[in-house]
Design an enzyme around this catalytic site. Structure first.
Site, PDB file in Angstrom:
ATOM      1  N   PHE A 109     -10.408 -37.858   4.731  1.00 28.48           N
ATOM      2  CA  PHE A 109      -9.542 -36.679   4.863  1.00 28.48           C
ATOM      3  C   PHE A 109     -10.180 -35.425   4.301  1.00 28.48           C
ATOM      4  O   PHE A 109      -9.542 -34.389   4.218  1.00 28.48           O
ATOM      5  CB  PHE A 109      -8.202 -36.904   4.128  1.00 28.48           C
TER       6      PHE A 109
ATOM      7  N   ALA B 275     -13.827 -32.833   3.284  1.00 26.10           N
ATOM      8  CA  ALA B 275     -15.205 -32.388   3.458  1.00 26.10           C
ATOM      9  C   ALA B 275     -15.693 -31.835   2.128  1.00 26.10           C
ATOM     10  O   ALA B 275     -14.962 -31.085   1.458  1.00 26.10           O
ATOM     11  CB  ALA B 275     -15.284 -31.303   4.531  1.00 26.10           C
TER      12      ALA B 275
ATOM     13  N   ASN C 202     -19.749 -31.055  -0.167  1.00 24.04           N
ATOM     14  CA  ASN C 202     -21.206 -31.084  -0.208  1.00 24.04           C
ATOM     15  C   ASN C 202     -21.675 -31.181  -1.653  1.00 24.04           C
ATOM     16  O   ASN C 202     -20.916 -30.883  -2.582  1.00 24.04           O
ATOM     17  CB  ASN C 202     -21.790 -29.783   0.375  1.00 24.04           C
TER      18      ASN C 202
ATOM     19  N   HIS D 132     -32.134 -19.369 -10.429  1.00 28.62           N
ATOM     20  CA  HIS D 132     -32.569 -18.027 -10.014  1.00 28.62           C
ATOM     21  C   HIS D 132     -32.786 -17.996  -8.498  1.00 28.62           C
ATOM     22  O   HIS D 132     -33.881 -17.744  -8.009  1.00 28.62           O
ATOM     23  CB  HIS D 132     -33.821 -17.617 -10.801  1.00 28.62           C
TER      24      HIS D 132
ATOM     25  N   HIS E 249     -28.315 -13.377  -7.819  1.00 28.67           N
ATOM     26  CA  HIS E 249     -28.175 -14.126  -9.069  1.00 28.67           C
ATOM     27  C   HIS E 249     -28.270 -13.260 -10.303  1.00 28.67           C
ATOM     28  O   HIS E 249     -28.634 -12.091 -10.245  1.00 28.67           O
ATOM     29  CB  HIS E 249     -29.183 -15.281  -9.118  1.00 28.67           C
TER      30      HIS E 249
ATOM     31  N   HIS F 180     -33.453 -16.152 -20.315  1.00 29.01           N
ATOM     32  CA  HIS F 180     -34.422 -16.342 -19.227  1.00 29.01           C
ATOM     33  C   HIS F 180     -35.823 -15.893 -19.653  1.00 29.01           C
ATOM     34  O   HIS F 180     -36.819 -16.450 -19.173  1.00 29.01           O
ATOM     35  CB  HIS F 180     -33.957 -15.539 -18.008  1.00 29.01           C
TER      36      HIS F 180
ATOM     37  N   HIS G 179     -37.743  -7.597 -16.999  1.00 32.89           N
ATOM     38  CA  HIS G 179     -37.407  -8.850 -17.689  1.00 32.89           C
ATOM     39  C   HIS G 179     -37.677  -8.711 -19.193  1.00 32.89           C
ATOM     40  O   HIS G 179     -36.839  -9.060 -20.022  1.00 32.89           O
ATOM     41  CB  HIS G 179     -38.239 -10.005 -17.127  1.00 32.89           C
TER      42      HIS G 179
HETATM   43  C1  23J Z   1     -39.719 -15.949 -13.483  1.00 29.93           C
HETATM   44  C2  23J Z   1     -40.905 -15.257 -13.581  1.00 29.93           C
HETATM   45  C3  23J Z   1     -41.019 -14.014 -13.029  1.00 29.93           C
HETATM   46  C4  23J Z   1     -39.948 -13.471 -12.367  1.00 29.93           C
HETATM   47  C5  23J Z   1     -38.724 -14.152 -12.258  1.00 29.93           C
HETATM   48  C6  23J Z   1     -38.651 -15.390 -12.812  1.00 29.93           C
HETATM   49  C7  23J Z   1     -37.556 -13.568 -11.549  1.00 29.93           C
HETATM   50  O1  23J Z   1     -37.649 -12.626 -10.817  1.00 29.93           O
HETATM   51  C8  23J Z   1     -36.193 -14.085 -11.782  1.00 29.93           C
HETATM   52  O2  23J Z   1     -35.540 -14.587 -10.866  1.00 29.93           O
HETATM   53  O3  23J Z   1     -35.706 -13.956 -12.893  1.00 29.93           O
HETATM   54  S1  23J Z   1     -40.103 -11.888 -11.630  1.00 29.93           S
HETATM   55 MN    MN Z   2     -33.767 -14.397 -12.095  1.00 25.40          MN
END
Ligand code: 23J
Ligand code: MN
Length: 263
Positions: free
Chosen positions: A62, A64, A66, A73, A77, A83, A212
């Site tokens: 019944f 569906a 996934n 990342h 996102h 990170h 980053h």
């Molecule tokens: C890991 C290393 C370099 C980069 C990234 C990840 C990302 O762009 C990310 O998705 O955080 S540039």
């Molecule tokens: Mn990322």
């Protein structure tokens, strides 16, 4: 006006369509473009997989559903501070520990679509941001800042989206001085419509990957592969960019939603 009155008005305006919910999210699936790092440097995120468990059949008469194979990342996102090595020490720097109050905030949309079309290596500088503020008003503490490049129009074609040649990927992003300026303003985070928050050529910048490095050093957030920023005003929208509550996750696909006044 009290907070209760404002929220009541917001509810009414959402229901009446006077405030529009704009989907700033790209499609998440096997074709979603993913970052390609130099193989000698790193391991890449595998492609997204969507596996059927059942669809009203012997495996579930019944229902569906996934299951997914999905890198944190991938697609549209969120980058949490943990990170990056510069953000590794923040107890509230993970997807499950960050303060969700921060991720719902006014958004400043800096339109660089013409510049990015003319030069895929376009870099947004502090001077550009100051000129934008002179025209549109100051960027406030706690606000999102996103670079509109209209790069989402390439997202159906990974090669066009990554735009790499023998010299590496070519896509727009911020300079170090731009990031220092925005960080001094106390923004909550920086977003891009490209594969990551940094420019395509950012591996060769100093420091490498300055968005980053600097954002996460300052416990700020990143947003990547945002879509439909051409439907947002420069100022006046609210962006909701909430990661999944992955246990000590470093990031997460999001459904990025913007609340935009209509008319
Ligand atoms: C890991 C290393 C370099 C980069 C990234 C990840 C990302 O762009 C990310 O998705 O955080 S540039
Ligand atoms: Mn990322």
């Amino acid at each position: 006006m009290t907070a209760s009155e404002t929220l009541k008005d917001l509810g009414e305006m959402l229901l009446a369509g006077r405030i529009e919910v704009v989907d700033c999210t790209g499609l998440l699936g096997p074709q979603t473009p993913l970052l390609k790092l130099p193989p000698e440097l790193a391991v890449d995120t595998p492609p997204v997989e969507i596996h059927r468990i059942s669809e009203y059949d012997d495996n579930g008469p019944f229902w569906a559903w996934n299951w997914l194979k999905l890198g944190e990342h991938s697609g549209t996102h969120f980058d949490a501070p943990h990170h990056w090595i510069t953000g590794r020490e923040f107890p509230d720097g993970y997807t499950d520990t960050l303060d969700v109050q921060r991720v719902v905030a006014p958004v400043n949309v800096i339109d660089c679509s013409k510049e990015a079309a003319a030069d895929p290596d376009f870099l947004l500088t502090a001077e550009h941001v100051k000129a934008w503020e002179a025209e549109h008003g100051p960027i406030g503490a706690g606000e999102w800042v996103v670079l509109r490049s209209d790069w989402d129009k390439r997202a159906g074609d990974e090669a066009a989206f990554l735009n790499a040649d023998e010299t590496g990927p070519h896509s727009p992003g911020p300079t170090l001085d731009c990031l220092e300026y925005l960080i001094a303003r106390g923004i909550v985070g920086w977003g891009s419509q490209c594969i990551g928050t940094d420019a395509g050529q950012a591996a060769g910048m100093s420091p490498p990957f300055p968005a980053h490095n600097m954002l996460h050093k300052n416990n700020m957030f990143g947003l990547a592969s945002l879509a439909n920023l051409d439907r947002l005003p420069p100022k006046g929208a609210i962006l909701i960019a909430a990661p999944l509550k992955i246990a000590h996750g470093t990031g997460s696909p999001i459904r990025a939603l913007a609340l935009v006044p209509r008319g």
